[in-house]
Design a protein around this motif. Sequence first.
Motif, PDB file in Angstrom:
ATOM      1  N   GLN A   1       0.815  -1.208   0.000  1.00 34.69           N
ATOM      2  CA  GLN A   1       0.000   0.000   0.000  1.00 34.69           C
ATOM      3  C   GLN A   1       0.851   1.263   0.000  1.00 34.69           C
ATOM      4  OE1 GLN A   1      -3.065   0.355  -0.569  1.00 34.69           O
ATOM      5  NE2 GLN A   1      -3.463   2.490   0.040  1.00 34.69           N
ATOM      6  N   GLN A   2       1.970   1.244   0.688  1.00 34.14           N
ATOM      7  CA  GLN A   2       2.811   2.428   0.804  1.00 34.14           C
ATOM      8  C   GLN A   2       3.610   2.699  -0.463  1.00 34.14           C
ATOM      9  OE1 GLN A   2       2.453   4.233   3.400  1.00 34.14           O
ATOM     10  NE2 GLN A   2       4.154   5.670   3.487  1.00 34.14           N
TER      11      GLN A   2
ATOM     12  N   HIS B   1     -15.503  14.979  -3.134  1.00 29.44           N
ATOM     13  CA  HIS B   1     -14.634  14.523  -2.042  1.00 29.44           C
ATOM     14  C   HIS B   1     -13.850  15.653  -1.397  1.00 29.44           C
ATOM     15  CE1 HIS B   1     -15.124  10.112  -2.452  1.00 29.44           C
ATOM     16  NE2 HIS B   1     -15.368  10.393  -3.716  1.00 29.44           N
TER      17      HIS B   1
ATOM     18  N   ALA C   1      -6.140   8.453  -7.013  1.00 27.18           N
ATOM     19  CA  ALA C   1      -6.972   7.491  -6.284  1.00 27.18           C
ATOM     20  C   ALA C   1      -7.659   6.537  -7.251  1.00 27.18           C
ATOM     21  CB  ALA C   1      -8.002   8.224  -5.424  1.00 27.18           C
TER      22      ALA C   1
ATOM     23  N   SER D   1      -7.213   2.513  -7.422  1.00 27.69           N
ATOM     24  CA  SER D   1      -8.377   1.644  -7.246  1.00 27.69           C
ATOM     25  C   SER D   1      -8.263   0.383  -8.104  1.00 27.69           C
ATOM     26  CB  SER D   1      -9.675   2.386  -7.603  1.00 27.69           C
ATOM     27  OG  SER D   1      -9.825   2.530  -9.015  1.00 27.69           O
TER      28      SER D   1
ATOM     29  N   GLU E   1      -2.289  12.463  -0.600  1.00 26.52           N
ATOM     30  CA  GLU E   1      -3.635  12.250  -0.054  1.00 26.52           C
ATOM     31  C   GLU E   1      -4.380  11.148  -0.792  1.00 26.52           C
ATOM     32  OE1 GLU E   1      -6.193  15.602   0.592  1.00 26.52           O
ATOM     33  OE2 GLU E   1      -4.502  16.956   0.880  1.00 26.52           O
TER      34      GLU E   1
ATOM     35  N   LEU F   1      -3.682   8.223  -1.214  1.00 28.13           N
ATOM     36  CA  LEU F   1      -3.638   6.957  -0.485  1.00 28.13           C
ATOM     37  C   LEU F   1      -4.771   6.833   0.526  1.00 28.13           C
ATOM     38  CD1 LEU F   1       0.208   6.615   0.154  1.00 28.13           C
ATOM     39  CD2 LEU F   1      -1.199   5.182  -1.342  1.00 28.13           C
ATOM     40  N   SER F   2      -5.368   7.943   0.908  1.00 29.41           N
ATOM     41  CA  SER F   2      -6.416   7.900   1.932  1.00 29.41           C
ATOM     42  C   SER F   2      -7.796   8.277   1.399  1.00 29.41           C
ATOM     43  CB  SER F   2      -6.045   8.825   3.102  1.00 29.41           C
ATOM     44  OG  SER F   2      -5.839  10.151   2.658  1.00 29.41           O
ATOM     45  N   VAL F   3      -7.927   8.434   0.089  1.00 26.74           N
ATOM     46  CA  VAL F   3      -9.223   8.759  -0.517  1.00 26.74           C
ATOM     47  C   VAL F   3      -9.857   7.471  -1.030  1.00 26.74           C
ATOM     48  CG1 VAL F   3     -10.377   9.925  -2.433  1.00 26.74           C
ATOM     49  CG2 VAL F   3      -8.626  11.121  -1.110  1.00 26.74           C
ATOM     50  N   ASP F   4     -11.072   7.203  -0.587  1.00 26.37           N
ATOM     51  CA  ASP F   4     -11.802   6.013  -1.033  1.00 26.37           C
ATOM     52  C   ASP F   4     -12.881   6.430  -2.028  1.00 26.37           C
ATOM     53  OD1 ASP F   4     -10.426   4.121   0.531  1.00 26.37           O
ATOM     54  OD2 ASP F   4     -11.598   4.695   2.295  1.00 26.37           O
TER      55      ASP F   4
END
Length: 267
Positions: free
Chosen positions: A4-5, A201, A211, A215, A236, A238-241
């Motif tokens: 993920q990183q 968002h 993002a 996905s 950011e 990495l933290s947006v769904d």
Amino acid sequence: MFDQQTRLGLGTYSLTGETGRDTIAASLDVGYRHLDTARLYENEREVGEAIADSDVDRDDLFVATKVAHFEEPAKTESYVRRAVAESFDRLGLERIDLLYHHWPRSQGDIETVLPVLEEYVQDGVVDHLGVSNYTIADMELARDLVDVPIDALQVEMHPLLQQDELRDFLSDTVTQVVAYSPLAQGEVFEVDAISAVAEKHGVSEAVVTLAWLLSKDDVAAIPRTSSVDHLRDNFEALSVDLDAEDIARIDDIERTHRCEDPDWMSW
């Protein structure tokens, strides 16, 4: 290969000299752990210096470089070996996580370069073999040339060049796509569908685009920026769904725009 990183990396093209080194160092402070460079970029030394000066443990970093771009001299086995040795020296590393064949001019280049790069994986000083700007036909040839997995294919990819055919071809392999020019060199800021999702968002079009790329389970992205503010903004992603509707809205973009397209290249 990517966790993920490291699925969101920093593309370092044009980040040279003291300013480039400072930007690369700042990316590590922000949290980036995947650095993408190349012999052609003439900044492997800056990448190595930023790593050496950082408090980040080497084992937490994923360092990728590339050799044998079509603009480099005629490809011979001795040239490729010298190029790889020089990359190790400039980076100051004993191990490279991902070594790419940068961009072949012909399939003859592939036949010369790729088996040499495979040797470094077999010797244990390179963890992963990658290729860049290979077509489907090139990938078919590459599979026949080497015994080690081709873990990464770096190509231009963004919402205006979604690479569906290529990704479908790779779907039954271990090869992951690494998206360069993921913001289409700024074109994504002018796309209504992306702007609408960004507004929903409360983030930038860049964040939404990255993002969207992340996905896709088989895709990593390496945006390039020389701005520390943009480094933070891009991170950011990495933290947006994005929800299914967001993803579908971007998937449905029908424009086609290729930023890197040499006249002689047959995609």
